[in-house]
Design a protein around this motif. Sequence first.
Motif, PDB file in Angstrom:
ATOM      1  N   ASP A 154      23.826 -54.106  -4.661  1.00 19.49           N
ATOM      2  CA  ASP A 154      25.274 -54.212  -4.526  1.00 19.49           C
ATOM      3  C   ASP A 154      25.994 -53.751  -5.798  1.00 19.49           C
ATOM      4  O   ASP A 154      27.092 -53.167  -5.712  1.00 19.49           O
ATOM      5  CB  ASP A 154      25.700 -55.644  -4.171  1.00 19.49           C
ATOM      6  N   ALA A 155      25.388 -53.970  -6.948  1.00 23.15           N
ATOM      7  CA  ALA A 155      25.993 -53.470  -8.195  1.00 23.15           C
ATOM      8  C   ALA A 155      26.170 -51.954  -8.096  1.00 23.15           C
ATOM      9  O   ALA A 155      27.182 -51.394  -8.524  1.00 23.15           O
ATOM     10  CB  ALA A 155      25.119 -53.830  -9.394  1.00 23.15           C
ATOM     11  N   ALA A 156      25.174 -51.298  -7.509  1.00 22.24           N
ATOM     12  CA  ALA A 156      25.238 -49.847  -7.353  1.00 22.24           C
ATOM     13  C   ALA A 156      26.338 -49.442  -6.373  1.00 22.24           C
ATOM     14  O   ALA A 156      27.118 -48.521  -6.642  1.00 22.24           O
ATOM     15  CB  ALA A 156      23.878 -49.325  -6.890  1.00 22.24           C
ATOM     16  N   VAL A 157      26.433 -50.144  -5.264  1.00 19.39           N
ATOM     17  CA  VAL A 157      27.466 -49.840  -4.256  1.00 19.39           C
ATOM     18  C   VAL A 157      28.864 -50.002  -4.869  1.00 19.39           C
ATOM     19  O   VAL A 157      29.739 -49.142  -4.710  1.00 19.39           O
ATOM     20  CB  VAL A 157      27.296 -50.762  -3.016  1.00 19.39           C
ATOM     21  N   GLN A 158      29.075 -51.103  -5.594  1.00 23.66           N
ATOM     22  CA  GLN A 158      30.402 -51.362  -6.189  1.00 23.66           C
ATOM     23  C   GLN A 158      30.724 -50.318  -7.264  1.00 23.66           C
ATOM     24  O   GLN A 158      31.871 -49.849  -7.372  1.00 23.66           O
ATOM     25  CB  GLN A 158      30.469 -52.769  -6.796  1.00 23.66           C
ATOM     26  N   ALA A 159      29.719 -49.955  -8.055  1.00 21.90           N
ATOM     27  CA  ALA A 159      29.956 -48.982  -9.126  1.00 21.90           C
ATOM     28  C   ALA A 159      30.355 -47.621  -8.544  1.00 21.90           C
ATOM     29  O   ALA A 159      31.306 -46.995  -9.010  1.00 21.90           O
ATOM     30  CB  ALA A 159      28.697 -48.842  -9.989  1.00 21.90           C
ATOM     31  N   VAL A 160      29.636 -47.195  -7.529  1.00 21.11           N
ATOM     32  CA  VAL A 160      29.945 -45.893  -6.928  1.00 21.11           C
ATOM     33  C   VAL A 160      31.342 -45.931  -6.298  1.00 21.11           C
ATOM     34  O   VAL A 160      32.137 -44.994  -6.468  1.00 21.11           O
ATOM     35  CB  VAL A 160      28.852 -45.505  -5.897  1.00 21.11           C
ATOM     36  N   ALA A 161      31.684 -47.021  -5.624  1.00 19.58           N
ATOM     37  CA  ALA A 161      33.025 -47.140  -5.020  1.00 19.58           C
ATOM     38  C   ALA A 161      34.101 -47.132  -6.104  1.00 19.58           C
ATOM     39  O   ALA A 161      35.147 -46.485  -5.951  1.00 19.58           O
ATOM     40  CB  ALA A 161      33.111 -48.419  -4.183  1.00 19.58           C
ATOM     41  N   PRO A 211      26.060 -47.370 -17.339  1.00 15.94           N
ATOM     42  CA  PRO A 211      24.889 -48.196 -17.052  1.00 15.94           C
ATOM     43  C   PRO A 211      25.155 -48.994 -15.768  1.00 15.94           C
ATOM     44  O   PRO A 211      26.241 -48.877 -15.185  1.00 15.94           O
ATOM     45  CB  PRO A 211      24.833 -49.130 -18.262  1.00 15.94           C
ATOM     46  N   ALA A 212      24.179 -49.787 -15.373  1.00 17.03           N
ATOM     47  CA  ALA A 212      24.350 -50.660 -14.189  1.00 17.03           C
ATOM     48  C   ALA A 212      25.086 -51.923 -14.644  1.00 17.03           C
ATOM     49  O   ALA A 212      24.464 -52.961 -14.933  1.00 17.03           O
ATOM     50  CB  ALA A 212      22.989 -50.988 -13.592  1.00 17.03           C
ATOM     51  N   ILE A 213      26.425 -51.832 -14.708  1.00 17.97           N
ATOM     52  CA  ILE A 213      27.256 -52.930 -15.220  1.00 17.97           C
ATOM     53  C   ILE A 213      27.022 -54.202 -14.390  1.00 17.97           C
ATOM     54  O   ILE A 213      26.968 -54.144 -13.155  1.00 17.97           O
ATOM     55  CB  ILE A 213      28.753 -52.524 -15.178  1.00 17.97           C
TER      56      ILE A 213
END
Length: 168
Positions: free
Chosen positions: A131-138, A118-120
């Motif tokens: 930014d949540a998405a950017v950090q999760a993908v990284a 999920p979008a943690i």
Amino acid sequence: MLLRAVRGDITEADVDVVVNAANPGLLGGGGVDGAIHAAGGPEILAECRALKAGLPGGRLPRGRAVATTAGRLPARWVVHTAGPIWSADQDRSAVLRSCCTESLRVADGLGARSVAFPAISAGVYGWPLADAAVQAVAGVRAVEVQHVQEVRFVLFDDRALAAFEAAL
Ligand code: AR6
């Protein structure tokens, strides 16, 4: 490893592992955590209680991850991680990346081939979605996997889906 983003309810995801955006107390809550426990049934909570008893202070440090079975969910396991609460004054993004890195490592260690995230931190914890998405993908890309072939970000609404598609 294929990374993709879809819209949906993570409790229905046909994957080996569902990642739960939990809290350090590990005993459930609202949002995706509440939905996973409600759909998966009481075995998950019972296993969380047992895990909690073995953790220092009964708390899962933010950025770490632990696994339980998945009860009635289609998945085989739930990997629980506690994301950071968004702060405008303090950069906690390494903790958010670590949630995704550690969750994927735990899933891979179980032999999982597919993992849904999920979008943690992007709900109750207030992290800005893009930014949540950017950090999760990284965080996910930092892992050298042995077994996992697919990481699926399962997003509840179109805004979250667009953020993860952009990050990917
Ligand atoms: N499937 C996919 N995504 C969902 C679902 C679902 N069934 N339900 C909600 N989301 P949140 P956090 C999305 O608040 O910010 C809990 O009380 C939601 O729209 O669940 O990490 C825990 O116990 C949002 O985009 O997690 C903690 O105390 C994303 O999941 C705290 O909330 C994350 O929202 C954790 O807060």
